[in-house]
Design an enzyme around this catalytic site. Structure first.
Site, PDB file in Angstrom:
ATOM      1  N   LYS A  22       0.832  -1.207   0.000  1.00  0.00           N
ATOM      2  CA  LYS A  22       0.000   0.000   0.000  1.00  0.00           C
ATOM      3  C   LYS A  22       0.868   1.260   0.000  1.00  0.00           C
ATOM      4  O   LYS A  22       0.655   2.175  -0.797  1.00  0.00           O
ATOM      5  CB  LYS A  22      -0.896   0.015   1.247  1.00  0.00           C
ATOM      6  N   ASN A  23       1.861   1.282   0.892  1.00  0.00           N
ATOM      7  CA  ASN A  23       2.631   2.516   1.051  1.00  0.00           C
ATOM      8  C   ASN A  23       3.480   2.842  -0.166  1.00  0.00           C
ATOM      9  O   ASN A  23       3.893   3.984  -0.350  1.00  0.00           O
ATOM     10  CB  ASN A  23       3.523   2.430   2.299  1.00  0.00           C
ATOM     11  N   CYS A 116      -3.903   8.452   9.899  1.00  0.00           N
ATOM     12  CA  CYS A 116      -4.072   7.713  11.147  1.00  0.00           C
ATOM     13  C   CYS A 116      -3.831   8.620  12.346  1.00  0.00           C
ATOM     14  O   CYS A 116      -3.012   9.536  12.288  1.00  0.00           O
ATOM     15  CB  CYS A 116      -3.063   6.567  11.198  1.00  0.00           C
ATOM     16  N   ARG A 121       2.249  14.271  13.477  1.00  0.00           N
ATOM     17  CA  ARG A 121       2.540  14.048  12.053  1.00  0.00           C
ATOM     18  C   ARG A 121       2.450  15.306  11.205  1.00  0.00           C
ATOM     19  O   ARG A 121       1.618  15.410  10.294  1.00  0.00           O
ATOM     20  CB  ARG A 121       1.629  12.963  11.477  1.00  0.00           C
ATOM     21  N   ASP A 306       5.414   0.188  11.785  1.00  0.00           N
ATOM     22  CA  ASP A 306       4.142  -0.344  11.282  1.00  0.00           C
ATOM     23  C   ASP A 306       3.905  -1.802  11.679  1.00  0.00           C
ATOM     24  O   ASP A 306       2.832  -2.347  11.403  1.00  0.00           O
ATOM     25  CB  ASP A 306       4.071  -0.210   9.749  1.00  0.00           C
ATOM     26  N   ARG A 398      -8.565  -0.053   4.760  1.00  0.00           N
ATOM     27  CA  ARG A 398      -7.618   0.908   4.189  1.00  0.00           C
ATOM     28  C   ARG A 398      -6.301   0.222   3.811  1.00  0.00           C
ATOM     29  O   ARG A 398      -5.594   0.714   2.926  1.00  0.00           O
ATOM     30  CB  ARG A 398      -7.299   2.002   5.214  1.00  0.00           C
TER      31      ARG A 398
HETATM   32  C1  UD1 Z   1       5.163   6.519   6.343  1.00  0.00           C
HETATM   33  C2  UD1 Z   1       4.168   5.397   6.203  1.00  0.00           C
HETATM   34  C3  UD1 Z   1       3.702   4.933   7.571  1.00  0.00           C
HETATM   35  C4  UD1 Z   1       4.895   4.590   8.455  1.00  0.00           C
HETATM   36  C5  UD1 Z   1       5.921   5.725   8.462  1.00  0.00           C
HETATM   37  C6  UD1 Z   1       7.203   5.377   9.191  1.00  0.00           C
HETATM   38  C7  UD1 Z   1       3.018   5.854   4.119  1.00  0.00           C
HETATM   39  C8  UD1 Z   1       1.741   6.206   3.451  1.00  0.00           C
HETATM   40  N1  UD1 Z   1       3.015   5.850   5.457  1.00  0.00           N
HETATM   41  O1  UD1 Z   1       4.483   7.587   6.982  1.00  0.00           O
HETATM   42  O2  UD1 Z   1       2.855   3.790   7.408  1.00  0.00           O
HETATM   43  O3  UD1 Z   1       4.445   4.363   9.765  1.00  0.00           O
HETATM   44  O4  UD1 Z   1       6.277   6.097   7.114  1.00  0.00           O
HETATM   45  O5  UD1 Z   1       7.780   4.238   8.639  1.00  0.00           O
HETATM   46  O6  UD1 Z   1       4.009   5.543   3.475  1.00  0.00           O
HETATM   47  N2  UD1 Z   1       7.583  14.167  10.655  1.00  0.00           N
HETATM   48  C9  UD1 Z   1       7.685  15.500  10.946  1.00  0.00           C
HETATM   49  N3  UD1 Z   1       7.612  16.411   9.925  1.00  0.00           N
HETATM   50  C10 UD1 Z   1       7.429  16.012   8.624  1.00  0.00           C
HETATM   51  C11 UD1 Z   1       7.332  14.648   8.340  1.00  0.00           C
HETATM   52  C12 UD1 Z   1       7.407  13.744   9.365  1.00  0.00           C
HETATM   53  O7  UD1 Z   1       7.849  15.873  12.120  1.00  0.00           O
HETATM   54  O8  UD1 Z   1       7.355  16.884   7.747  1.00  0.00           O
HETATM   55  C13 UD1 Z   1       7.688  13.163  11.755  1.00  0.00           C
HETATM   56  C14 UD1 Z   1       6.434  12.327  11.933  1.00  0.00           C
HETATM   57  O9  UD1 Z   1       5.495  12.995  12.753  1.00  0.00           O
HETATM   58  C15 UD1 Z   1       6.988  11.070  12.552  1.00  0.00           C
HETATM   59  C16 UD1 Z   1       8.375  10.945  11.906  1.00  0.00           C
HETATM   60  O10 UD1 Z   1       8.661  12.221  11.377  1.00  0.00           O
HETATM   61  O11 UD1 Z   1       7.140  11.241  13.943  1.00  0.00           O
HETATM   62  C17 UD1 Z   1       8.475   9.923  10.799  1.00  0.00           C
HETATM   63  O12 UD1 Z   1       7.418  10.128   9.879  1.00  0.00           O
HETATM   64  P1  UD1 Z   1       7.516   9.736   8.348  1.00  0.00           P
HETATM   65  O13 UD1 Z   1       8.663   8.803   8.158  1.00  0.00           O
HETATM   66  O14 UD1 Z   1       7.479  10.969   7.547  1.00  0.00           O
HETATM   67  O15 UD1 Z   1       6.173   8.918   8.154  1.00  0.00           O
HETATM   68  P2  UD1 Z   1       5.118   9.049   6.983  1.00  0.00           P
HETATM   69  O16 UD1 Z   1       5.814   9.257   5.694  1.00  0.00           O
HETATM   70  O17 UD1 Z   1       4.034   9.967   7.386  1.00  0.00           O
END
Ligand code: UD1
Length: 419
Positions: A22-23, A116, A121, A306, A398
């Site tokens: 999915k991701n 989620c 985030r 995850d 989802r």
């Molecule tokens: C993706 C995955 C999710 C997985 C996560 C970590 C998808 C659709 N989702 O989420 O399933 O749990 O990677 O492996 O691919 N952060 C910030 N600022 C930002 C971006 C992120 O502070 O601009 C923080 C987030 O709040 C979190 C951390 O960075 O604490 C890591 O997040 P990130 O790796 O970006 O996760 P996602 O890409 O949202």
């Protein structure tokens, strides 16, 4: 809202085909916005999140054809550069249309995302990366207004901490920027490499994806391509853990044990026997109970956040005490009180949960609060005594394709109860 009724206590035996990730699917779908020609994706899972992004892409002018697991996307003309709140709020990955729209059209208006409920985030890193590439960004009324009238320019994007989404978003924008972009402290998840492979098949020049420093040489245009989405490592891990909890033996096809990264040695230490084959793996649980193992979630190649919830479900009936430390998201133990309702002994202190294994869980009505947490309750329900009713199944829809069918085929008593 639909529920899942599970009668636990039956070991799982049989074969489960693993779907495309999915991701990864969500990011390669966003890549279709970058060119006028058709991007044909195979191994795309049919999931609510995929449908939701599809609706958003169609709203931008993308023509879509979905047959089986093959999805063809053609963005001949971008008819709208606006991604409205209603289509973005339910799923954070929708936000990734911003970069491609900006790269191709020089402007975009995209709602700030939802997703989620597992912490704050924010998307600050995404926006800083686009700003470093010359975008002018303003936030107003819950929307991001972005402009780059003269096009995006290559830049050095140094991430202060690893972010999967920010790494992917930067790649999606940088492929059409003028000049070279370097992403420092990039995420190394297999989905990053999958996105790079798809972009390169479209004519992009992305090097070193899967390593901490990625370089992208911008090109003037991309062309149509075909790409097979990689297998879902989280779905793979979840079914491996289900066998760990219930006992039995499963063959998972269309996947690979190497995708499990740091989860593989942890699961072996817990007592599971995992044999890797060609495009399949076989897992068996020879002991009555798993051994307790401690984990810390980390960016890839560490133990994936995850799979943390599913691993906690496995540890609830393990022999011994395990500690589970969550370092990626600040609020990702919402499954712990639900598992406790089933008799699990879990105490949470900040970012660490301590799980004292019990002999047996007892079925109970439980409520899922996010996608992976929902799967942990399903695993708990499969090994518990009596009936578990998992509420709010829409979370599972989802992210886990044909969940009940795949489990029923392996002997589980699980049924969807329609409301
Ligand atoms: C993706 C995955 C999710 C997985 C996560 C970590 C998808 C659709 N989702 O989420 O399933 O749990 O990677 O492996 O691919 N952060 C910030 N600022 C930002 C971006 C992120 O502070 O601009 C923080 C987030 O709040 C979190 C951390 O960075 O604490 C890591 O997040 P990130 O790796 O970006 O996760 P996602 O890409 O949202």
């Amino acid at each position: 809202m639909d529920k899942l009724a599970i009668i636990g206590g039956r070991p799982l035996y049989g074969e489960i085909p693993i779907s495309g990730a999915k991701n990864s699917a969500l990011k390669v779908m966003a890549a279709s916005l970058l060119c006028e020609e058709a991007l044909t994706l195979t191994n795309v899972p049919r999931l609510a999140d995929v449908d939701m992004l599809l609706r958003l892409l169609e709203q931008h002018g993308v023509e879509a054809m979905f047959e089986g697991s093959t999805l063809s996307l053609t963005a001949g003309t971008i008819t709208s550069t606006e991604a409205p709140y209603d289509l973005v709020r339910k799923m954070r990955a929708s936000f990734n249309v911003l970069g491609p729209l900006l790269a191709r059209e020089g402007k975009a208006k995209v709602s700030l995302p939802g997703g989620c409920a597992i912490g704050a985030r924010p998307v600050d890193l995404h926006l800083k990366a686009l700003e470093a590439m010359g975008a002018k960004i303003e936030l107003d009324e819950g929307y991001v207004f972005a402009e780059a009238p003269g096009g995006l320019k290559g830049a050095v994007v140094s991430l202060p901490f690893v972010s999967v989404g920010a790494t992917e978003h930067t790649m999606l924008a940088a492929v059409l920027a003028k000049g070279a972009t370097t992403i420092e402290n990039a995420a190394r998840e297999p989905e990053i490499t999958d996105l790079a492979n798809c972009l390169n098949a479209m004519g992009a020049k992305v090097s070193n994806a899967g390593q901490a420093t990625i370089t992208i040489e911008g090109v003037d245009r991309l062309h149509g391509a075909s790409h097979a989405v990689l297998p879902d490592r989280i779905e793979t891990g979840a079914y491996v853990m289900a066998v760990g909890a219930t006992g039995g033996e499963l063959t998972l096809t269309g996947t690979d044990a190497s995708l499990l990264g740091a989860a593989l040695p942890v699961l072996e230490e817990a007592g599971l026997i995992i044999e890797n084959g060609e495009n399949m793996l076989r897992v068996k649980q020879p002991r009555e109970r798993c051994k307790a193992v401690n984990i810390v979630t980390q960016p890839f190649p560490g133990f994936p956040t995850d799979l943390q919830a599913q691993f906690m479900a496995l540890m609830t009936t393990a022999d011994g005490v395990s500690t589970i430390k969550e370092t990626i998201f600040e609020n990702r133990f919402m499954h712990a009180p639900e598992l406790s309702r089933m008799g699990a002994k879990i105490s949470v202190d900040g970012q660490t949960a301590t799980v004292r294994g019990v002999e047996r869980l007892k079925g109970a009505p439980v409520m899922a609060t996010d996608l992976r947490a929902s799967m942990s309750l399903v695993i708990a329900g499969l090994c518990a005594e009596g009936q578990t009713m998992v509420n709010r199944v829409y979370h599972l829809d989802r992210g886990f394709e044909r969940l009940e069918e795949k489990l029923q085929n392996c002997g589980a008593l699980i049924e969807r109860v329609k409301d």
